[in-house]
Design a protein around this motif. Sequence first.
Motif, mmCIF file in Angstrom:
data_model
loop_
_atom_site.group_PDB
_atom_site.id
_atom_site.type_symbol
_atom_site.label_atom_id
_atom_site.label_comp_id
_atom_site.label_asym_id
_atom_site.label_seq_id
_atom_site.Cartn_x
_atom_site.Cartn_y
_atom_site.Cartn_z
ATOM 1 N N ARG A 40 0.837 -1.207 0.000
ATOM 2 C CA ARG A 40 0.000 0.000 0.000
ATOM 3 C C ARG A 40 0.867 1.251 0.000
ATOM 4 O O ARG A 40 0.569 2.210 -0.714
ATOM 5 N N ALA A 41 1.939 1.252 0.782
ATOM 6 C CA ALA A 41 2.844 2.407 0.845
ATOM 7 C C ALA A 41 3.501 2.658 -0.507
ATOM 8 O O ALA A 41 3.775 3.811 -0.872
ATOM 9 N N GLU A 42 3.719 1.591 -1.270
ATOM 10 C CA GLU A 42 4.305 1.688 -2.613
ATOM 11 C C GLU A 42 3.235 1.892 -3.682
ATOM 12 O O GLU A 42 3.534 1.857 -4.872
ATOM 13 N N ARG A 43 1.996 2.092 -3.247
ATOM 14 C CA ARG A 43 0.854 2.319 -4.132
ATOM 15 C C ARG A 43 0.603 1.159 -5.099
ATOM 16 O O ARG A 43 0.150 1.352 -6.221
ATOM 17 N N ARG A 44 0.906 -0.064 -4.636
ATOM 18 C CA ARG A 44 0.573 -1.245 -5.416
ATOM 19 C C ARG A 44 -0.856 -1.665 -5.096
ATOM 20 O O ARG A 44 -1.375 -1.361 -4.031
ATOM 21 N N LEU A 57 -9.669 -8.251 6.564
ATOM 22 C CA LEU A 57 -8.811 -7.068 6.490
ATOM 23 C C LEU A 57 -9.517 -5.816 6.997
ATOM 24 O O LEU A 57 -8.932 -5.014 7.738
ATOM 25 N N GLU A 58 -10.784 -5.658 6.630
ATOM 26 C CA GLU A 58 -11.534 -4.483 7.074
ATOM 27 C C GLU A 58 -11.806 -4.523 8.576
ATOM 28 O O GLU A 58 -11.792 -3.492 9.245
ATOM 29 N N GLY A 65 -7.289 0.569 13.645
ATOM 30 C CA GLY A 65 -6.974 1.810 12.943
ATOM 31 C C GLY A 65 -5.975 1.634 11.822
ATOM 32 O O GLY A 65 -5.669 2.567 11.093
ATOM 33 N N GLU A 66 -5.449 0.439 11.693
ATOM 34 C CA GLU A 66 -4.493 0.091 10.643
ATOM 35 C C GLU A 66 -4.446 -1.425 10.535
ATOM 36 O O GLU A 66 -5.005 -2.138 11.371
ATOM 37 N N LEU A 67 -3.765 -1.923 9.501
ATOM 38 C CA LEU A 67 -3.648 -3.367 9.330
ATOM 39 C C LEU A 67 -2.464 -3.869 10.142
ATOM 40 O O LEU A 67 -1.334 -3.415 9.955
ATOM 41 N N VAL A 68 -2.736 -4.785 11.070
ATOM 42 C CA VAL A 68 -1.713 -5.396 11.917
ATOM 43 C C VAL A 68 -1.977 -6.895 11.956
ATOM 44 O O VAL A 68 -3.053 -7.353 11.583
ATOM 45 N N GLY A 69 -1.011 -7.649 12.429
ATOM 46 C CA GLY A 69 -1.242 -9.068 12.649
ATOM 47 C C GLY A 69 -2.285 -9.231 13.742
ATOM 48 O O GLY A 69 -2.243 -8.542 14.766
ATOM 49 N N ASP A 70 -3.232 -10.120 13.515
ATOM 50 C CA ASP A 70 -4.326 -10.283 14.482
ATOM 51 C C ASP A 70 -5.038 -11.602 14.178
ATOM 52 O O ASP A 70 -4.931 -12.143 13.077
ATOM 53 N N PHE A 84 -13.956 1.545 2.156
ATOM 54 C CA PHE A 84 -12.963 0.494 2.315
ATOM 55 C C PHE A 84 -11.615 1.107 2.659
ATOM 56 O O PHE A 84 -11.210 2.106 2.063
ATOM 57 N N ARG A 85 -10.930 0.497 3.594
ATOM 58 C CA ARG A 85 -9.655 1.022 4.083
ATOM 59 C C ARG A 85 -8.442 0.325 3.473
ATOM 60 O O ARG A 85 -7.366 0.908 3.418
ATOM 61 N N ILE A 86 -8.613 -0.929 3.065
ATOM 62 C CA ILE A 86 -7.445 -1.731 2.700
ATOM 63 C C ILE A 86 -7.417 -2.133 1.229
ATOM 64 O O ILE A 86 -6.411 -1.952 0.560
ATOM 65 N N ILE A 87 -8.494 -2.686 0.705
ATOM 66 C CA ILE A 87 -8.433 -3.309 -0.622
ATOM 67 C C ILE A 87 -8.701 -2.308 -1.753
ATOM 68 O O ILE A 87 -9.358 -1.301 -1.562
ATOM 69 N N ASP A 88 -8.139 -2.651 -2.924
ATOM 70 C CA ASP A 88 -8.357 -1.872 -4.147
ATOM 71 C C ASP A 88 -9.120 -2.661 -5.189
ATOM 72 O O ASP A 88 -9.697 -2.097 -6.107
ATOM 73 N N SER A 89 -9.068 -4.000 -5.090
ATOM 74 C CA SER A 89 -9.690 -4.887 -6.067
ATOM 75 C C SER A 89 -10.186 -6.131 -5.350
ATOM 76 O O SER A 89 -9.733 -6.440 -4.247
ATOM 77 N N LEU A 90 -11.085 -6.843 -6.040
ATOM 78 C CA LEU A 90 -11.710 -8.002 -5.415
ATOM 79 C C LEU A 90 -11.989 -9.085 -6.454
ATOM 80 O O LEU A 90 -12.519 -8.792 -7.527
#
Length: 138
Positions: A40-44, A57-58, A65-70, A84-90
């Motif tokens: 995500r940081a690399e805009r992929r 993920l959501e 408040g962010e994606l972490v291991g859980d 949506f906070r995380i995904i760009d495609s499905l």
Amino acid sequence: MIKSRGTFRPVKSEVLNEHKMHSEYFTVSSETAKTINDARAERRRIVAVGTTTVRTLESIATRHGELVGDSGQTDIFIFPPYRFRIIDSLVTNFHLPKSTLLMLVAAFAGRELIFSAYKQAISMKYRFFSFGDACFIM
């Protein structure tokens, strides 16, 4: 991840917030969360394969408040309007009418686009449900 039968239960409540969503167990490692966050940081593009992945993920992003291991249970019910906070495609199946899964997909892609795609899928005799045809939504 194991999909619960509740995933396929139709929504019968007139008020969506009153629908009792089933829960699903999930685990996301810290390594996986880091890989997704780095991308995500690399805009992929972040492509979720399946609605359970989206819910996982959501749920984590909502909880922390962010994606972490859980790991744990999620009973998130995603329906329009949802940001949506995380995904760009499905990548997902063609889902049954009045299902929570169809509502999640409509929240992601927009109601009009989804109903247009489903109309075409019906006319072309695509298979719906778990072992049916899939679609890639960007």
